[in-house]
Design an enzyme around this catalytic site. Structure first.
Site, mmCIF file in Angstrom:
data_model
loop_
_atom_site.group_PDB
_atom_site.id
_atom_site.type_symbol
_atom_site.label_atom_id
_atom_site.label_comp_id
_atom_site.label_asym_id
_atom_site.label_seq_id
_atom_site.Cartn_x
_atom_site.Cartn_y
_atom_site.Cartn_z
ATOM 1 N N ARG A 31 0.833 -1.209 0.000
ATOM 2 C CA ARG A 31 0.000 0.000 0.000
ATOM 3 C C ARG A 31 0.869 1.262 0.000
ATOM 4 N NH1 ARG A 31 -4.690 -2.150 -0.097
ATOM 5 N NH2 ARG A 31 -5.026 -4.067 1.069
ATOM 6 N N ASP A 32 0.449 2.239 -0.821
ATOM 7 C CA ASP A 32 1.177 3.507 -0.883
ATOM 8 C C ASP A 32 1.051 4.230 0.465
ATOM 9 O OD1 ASP A 32 2.109 5.480 -3.492
ATOM 10 O OD2 ASP A 32 1.737 6.440 -1.546
ATOM 11 N N ILE A 33 2.131 4.816 0.925
ATOM 12 C CA ILE A 33 2.162 5.483 2.232
ATOM 13 C C ILE A 33 1.310 6.761 2.231
ATOM 14 C CG2 ILE A 33 4.199 6.991 1.932
ATOM 15 C CD1 ILE A 33 5.238 5.767 4.620
ATOM 16 N N ASN A 46 4.496 6.595 -13.552
ATOM 17 C CA ASN A 46 5.189 7.848 -13.819
ATOM 18 C C ASN A 46 6.629 7.557 -14.238
ATOM 19 O OD1 ASN A 46 2.921 9.392 -12.995
ATOM 20 N ND2 ASN A 46 3.482 9.089 -10.860
ATOM 21 N N VAL A 99 10.262 8.101 -7.110
ATOM 22 C CA VAL A 99 11.088 6.956 -6.686
ATOM 23 C C VAL A 99 11.586 6.256 -7.947
ATOM 24 C CG1 VAL A 99 11.152 4.770 -5.433
ATOM 25 C CG2 VAL A 99 9.777 6.665 -4.543
ATOM 26 N N HIS A 103 7.584 1.211 -10.991
ATOM 27 C CA HIS A 103 6.381 0.843 -10.240
ATOM 28 C C HIS A 103 5.128 1.242 -10.986
ATOM 29 C CE1 HIS A 103 7.702 4.867 -8.922
ATOM 30 N NE2 HIS A 103 6.414 5.165 -8.757
ATOM 31 N N HIS A 138 1.153 2.272 -10.124
ATOM 32 C CA HIS A 138 0.148 2.601 -9.109
ATOM 33 C C HIS A 138 -1.170 1.948 -9.525
ATOM 34 C CE1 HIS A 138 2.336 6.194 -7.357
ATOM 35 N NE2 HIS A 138 2.926 6.135 -8.534
HETATM 36 P P1 5GP Z 1 5.964 8.206 -8.015
HETATM 37 O O1 5GP Z 1 5.684 9.653 -7.723
HETATM 38 O O2 5GP Z 1 7.449 7.925 -8.118
HETATM 39 O O3 5GP Z 1 5.184 7.665 -9.180
HETATM 40 O O4 5GP Z 1 5.387 7.399 -6.779
HETATM 41 C C1 5GP Z 1 6.116 7.017 -5.682
HETATM 42 C C2 5GP Z 1 5.114 6.642 -4.624
HETATM 43 O O5 5GP Z 1 5.802 5.973 -3.582
HETATM 44 C C3 5GP Z 1 4.409 7.834 -3.976
HETATM 45 O O6 5GP Z 1 3.008 7.744 -4.214
HETATM 46 C C4 5GP Z 1 4.768 7.726 -2.508
HETATM 47 O O7 5GP Z 1 3.688 8.028 -1.657
HETATM 48 C C5 5GP Z 1 5.199 6.285 -2.365
HETATM 49 N N1 5GP Z 1 6.210 6.057 -1.342
HETATM 50 C C6 5GP Z 1 7.381 6.742 -1.178
HETATM 51 N N2 5GP Z 1 8.076 6.252 -0.125
HETATM 52 C C7 5GP Z 1 7.311 5.232 0.380
HETATM 53 C C8 5GP Z 1 7.508 4.335 1.481
HETATM 54 O O8 5GP Z 1 8.508 4.372 2.210
HETATM 55 N N3 5GP Z 1 6.529 3.432 1.721
HETATM 56 C C9 5GP Z 1 5.391 3.352 0.931
HETATM 57 N N4 5GP Z 1 4.489 2.406 1.249
HETATM 58 N N5 5GP Z 1 5.192 4.183 -0.117
HETATM 59 C C10 5GP Z 1 6.134 5.104 -0.386
#
Ligand code: 5GP
Ligand code: ZN
Length: 112
Positions: free
Chosen positions: A29-31, A83, A92, A96, A98
């Site tokens: 799950r996303d944080i 993304n 990140v 990945h 979403h």
């Molecule tokens: P991006 O913006 O790279 O597409 O998405 C990265 C996602 O990783 C973000 O939605 C962010 O909330 C999530 N995220 C970043 N660090 C962590 C973490 O330590 N744990 C979890 N569960 N999600 C994370």
């Protein structure tokens, strides 16, 4: 990769709410959830983003995402978002997808 947050999550060095795991992929799950159901699906191998991934890895990633969506009961529909790069709102640098399902919370990722 030593300093990658998502590699640390896979290794259990950073805690996460795991929802699915198989040989090649991991889902948690996303944080900062942006929808009622917000799960991230990642390959266990460290690959930066879709531009760096081969066909088999991407196929497996989407297939796993569909499996997780089914497991999460998202029969009404959902979105898959990946993304890519700084101008694509990737924060990140570990590939990945979403899974976003149900009521949306906060910012709309389609506008990112
Ligand atoms: P991006 O913006 O790279 O597409 O998405 C990265 C996602 O990783 C973000 O939605 C962010 O909330 C999530 N995220 C970043 N660090 C962590 C973490 O330590 N744990 C979890 N569960 N999600 C994370
Ligand atoms: Zn990584």
């Amino acid at each position: 990769m030593d300093n990658c947050i998502f590699c640390k999550i896979i290794r259990g060095e950073i805690p996460s709410q795991k929802v699915f795991e198989n040989e090649g992929y991991f889902a948690f799950r996303d944080i900062h959830p942006q929808a009622k159901t917000h799960v991230l699906v990642i390959p266990k191998v460290h690959v930066k983003n879709v531009l760096e991934a081969d066909e088999a890895l991407l196929g497996g990633l989407f297939h796993t995402a569909a499996q997780v969506a089914r497991q999460e009961g998202l029969s009404e529909g959902f979105r898959l978002v990946s993304n890519c790069g700084k101008h694509g709102a990737q924060s990140v640098e570990h590939l990945h997808v979403h899974i976003l399902g149900g009521e949306q919370l906060g910012e709309d990722m389609r506008g990112k």
